[in-house]
Design a protein around this motif. Structure first.
Motif, PDB file in Angstrom:
ATOM      1  N   ILE A 201      70.736  74.517  80.600  1.00  0.00           N
ATOM      2  CA  ILE A 201      71.272  74.860  79.301  1.00  0.00           C
ATOM      3  C   ILE A 201      72.038  73.684  78.703  1.00  0.00           C
ATOM      4  N   VAL A 202      72.605  72.835  79.504  1.00  0.00           N
ATOM      5  CA  VAL A 202      73.333  71.674  79.024  1.00  0.00           C
ATOM      6  C   VAL A 202      72.489  70.430  79.252  1.00  0.00           C
ATOM      7  N   GLU A 203      72.960  69.317  78.686  1.00  0.00           N
ATOM      8  CA  GLU A 203      72.256  68.062  78.893  1.00  0.00           C
ATOM      9  C   GLU A 203      72.204  67.736  80.385  1.00  0.00           C
ATOM     10  N   ASP A 204      71.068  67.250  80.826  1.00  0.00           N
ATOM     11  CA  ASP A 204      70.845  67.050  82.253  1.00  0.00           C
ATOM     12  C   ASP A 204      69.983  65.802  82.451  1.00  0.00           C
ATOM     13  N   PRO A 205      70.599  64.610  82.405  1.00  0.00           N
ATOM     14  CA  PRO A 205      69.821  63.370  82.541  1.00  0.00           C
ATOM     15  C   PRO A 205      69.057  63.285  83.854  1.00  0.00           C
TER      16      PRO A 205
ATOM     17  N   ALA B 164      65.513  78.401  92.820  1.00  0.00           N
ATOM     18  CA  ALA B 164      66.159  79.474  92.066  1.00  0.00           C
ATOM     19  C   ALA B 164      67.431  79.954  92.757  1.00  0.00           C
ATOM     20  N   LEU B 165      67.380  80.107  94.060  1.00  0.00           N
ATOM     21  CA  LEU B 165      68.542  80.608  94.804  1.00  0.00           C
ATOM     22  C   LEU B 165      69.662  79.576  94.868  1.00  0.00           C
ATOM     23  N   ALA B 166      69.312  78.307  94.988  1.00  0.00           N
ATOM     24  CA  ALA B 166      70.351  77.273  94.996  1.00  0.00           C
ATOM     25  C   ALA B 166      71.074  77.236  93.660  1.00  0.00           C
ATOM     26  N   ASP B 167      70.333  77.381  92.574  1.00  0.00           N
ATOM     27  CA  ASP B 167      70.961  77.412  91.258  1.00  0.00           C
ATOM     28  C   ASP B 167      71.837  78.650  91.104  1.00  0.00           C
TER      29      ASP B 167
ATOM     30  N   ASP C 137      62.383  79.373  81.173  1.00  0.00           N
ATOM     31  CA  ASP C 137      63.472  79.635  82.114  1.00  0.00           C
ATOM     32  C   ASP C 137      64.827  79.429  81.444  1.00  0.00           C
ATOM     33  N   ASP C 138      64.950  78.367  80.668  1.00  0.00           N
ATOM     34  CA  ASP C 138      66.199  78.104  79.960  1.00  0.00           C
ATOM     35  C   ASP C 138      66.537  79.223  78.981  1.00  0.00           C
ATOM     36  N   ALA C 139      65.511  79.720  78.278  1.00  0.00           N
ATOM     37  CA  ALA C 139      65.738  80.794  77.308  1.00  0.00           C
ATOM     38  C   ALA C 139      66.221  82.068  77.990  1.00  0.00           C
ATOM     39  N   LEU C 140      65.634  82.380  79.141  1.00  0.00           N
ATOM     40  CA  LEU C 140      66.055  83.582  79.874  1.00  0.00           C
ATOM     41  C   LEU C 140      67.462  83.414  80.433  1.00  0.00           C
ATOM     42  N   ALA C 141      67.778  82.220  80.914  1.00  0.00           N
ATOM     43  CA  ALA C 141      69.133  81.961  81.411  1.00  0.00           C
ATOM     44  C   ALA C 141      70.150  82.108  80.283  1.00  0.00           C
ATOM     45  N   ARG C 142      69.803  81.573  79.120  1.00  0.00           N
ATOM     46  CA  ARG C 142      70.712  81.664  77.972  1.00  0.00           C
ATOM     47  C   ARG C 142      70.897  83.111  77.539  1.00  0.00           C
ATOM     48  N   LEU C 143      69.832  83.891  77.617  1.00  0.00           N
ATOM     49  CA  LEU C 143      69.919  85.309  77.261  1.00  0.00           C
ATOM     50  C   LEU C 143      70.950  86.009  78.141  1.00  0.00           C
ATOM     51  N   LEU C 144      70.873  85.783  79.444  1.00  0.00           N
ATOM     52  CA  LEU C 144      71.817  86.437  80.344  1.00  0.00           C
ATOM     53  C   LEU C 144      73.238  85.929  80.134  1.00  0.00           C
ATOM     54  N   ARG C 145      73.350  84.657  79.852  1.00  0.00           N
ATOM     55  CA  ARG C 145      74.684  84.089  79.678  1.00  0.00           C
ATOM     56  C   ARG C 145      75.384  84.636  78.445  1.00  0.00           C
ATOM     57  N   THR C 146      74.624  84.989  77.409  1.00  0.00           N
ATOM     58  CA  THR C 146      75.207  85.389  76.134  1.00  0.00           C
ATOM     59  C   THR C 146      75.165  86.892  75.890  1.00  0.00           C
TER      60      THR C 146
ATOM     61  N   VAL D  36      60.447  86.840  84.400  1.00  0.00           N
ATOM     62  CA  VAL D  36      61.389  87.704  83.686  1.00  0.00           C
ATOM     63  C   VAL D  36      61.946  88.763  84.630  1.00  0.00           C
ATOM     64  N   HIS D  37      61.088  89.338  85.475  1.00  0.00           N
ATOM     65  CA  HIS D  37      61.556  90.345  86.439  1.00  0.00           C
ATOM     66  C   HIS D  37      62.638  89.749  87.344  1.00  0.00           C
ATOM     67  N   GLY D  38      62.453  88.495  87.733  1.00  0.00           N
ATOM     68  CA  GLY D  38      63.461  87.861  88.577  1.00  0.00           C
ATOM     69  C   GLY D  38      64.820  87.827  87.901  1.00  0.00           C
ATOM     70  N   TRP D  39      64.838  87.372  86.658  1.00  0.00           N
ATOM     71  CA  TRP D  39      66.112  87.327  85.925  1.00  0.00           C
ATOM     72  C   TRP D  39      66.689  88.723  85.726  1.00  0.00           C
TER      73      TRP D  39
END
Length: 219
Positions: A4-8, A144-147, A32-41, A94-97
């Motif tokens: 979701i953030v800058e990641d060089p 996925a689990l490490a993240d 994946d980023d879109a689904l993560a952002r959905l959960l975060r917000t 999506v099911h995972g998220w």
């Protein structure tokens, strides 16, 4: 969540993907980023489930209708489905998220289901990139689990996620990755580095050197 953030460091890893197929990997990571952002917000579980249901239906519709005016879906249809990957096959991501919304307490079983679902991103990406016998499922689940472990607040839950991720990433790290899939191998190696008891910061020379070694050797 991740991406979701800058990641060089991730941007460097993406250059390992074959140029002609890189857009497909980028499209999957954008999903994946879109689904993560959905959960975060999203604060209300019911609303989150409704939004995830929209993504499930939208992915399935890609198989028989033009993508709507949504950049992630358009990119998936243009850069992923053309490799013979059905939109419906992306629904497990999506099911995972969704596990993170459905479960009040994340036990080991819930985390495994999260990892298995979200980890399908690596399976789809491997097909896009032209992977040849790489440990995509294990690497994707471990990644996925490490993240997840990195983003959990509760110490006990974080420990469970780390313990589930380690053997998967260790197995992925022992493999020799085919050249087309080395971007995915590098993402798995990076996740493994993040699980260290005292991980070096992103962009540290030792980390970048390890990732470059993987690019050159597949190890």
């Amino acid at each position: 969540m991740t991406g979701i953030v800058e990641d060089p460091e991730r941007d460097l890893i993406l250059t390992y993907a074959p140029v002609a197929r890189r857009a497909g990997l980028l499209a999957l990571l954008a999903l994946d980023d879109a689904l993560a952002r959905l959960l975060r917000t999203t604060r209300e579980p019911a609303l989150g489930q409704m939004r995830l249901a929209w993504w499930r239906e939208a992915l399935e519709k890609l198989d028989h209708a033009p993508a709507p005016a949504e950049p992630v879906l358009k990119a998936l249809q243009a850069e992923v489905l053309r490799h013979g990957i059905p939109g419906a096959s992306l629904v497990p991501i999506v099911h995972g998220w969704e596990v993170l919304i459905e479960e009040e307490t994340l036990d080991a079983d819930a985390m495994r289901r999260f990892g298995e679902g979200r980890g399908q991103l690596f399976v789809a990406a491997g097909m896009v990139l032209g992977s040849k016998g790489d440990p995509l499922a294990a690497a994707g689940q471990g990644w996925a689990l490490a993240d997840l472990a990195h983003n959990l607040q509760a110490g006990e839950e974080r420990a469970i996620a780390r313990n589930l991720a380690r053997p998967l990433l260790d197995a992925a790290g022992r493999a020799h990755w085919s050249r087309p899939a080395r971007a995915l191998g590098a993402l798995a190696h990076r996740a493994r580095l993040d699980l260290a008891d005292a991980p070096k910061p992103a962009g540290a020379p030792a980390r970048v050197g390890r990732l470059l070694w993987h690019r050159l050797t597949g190890r």
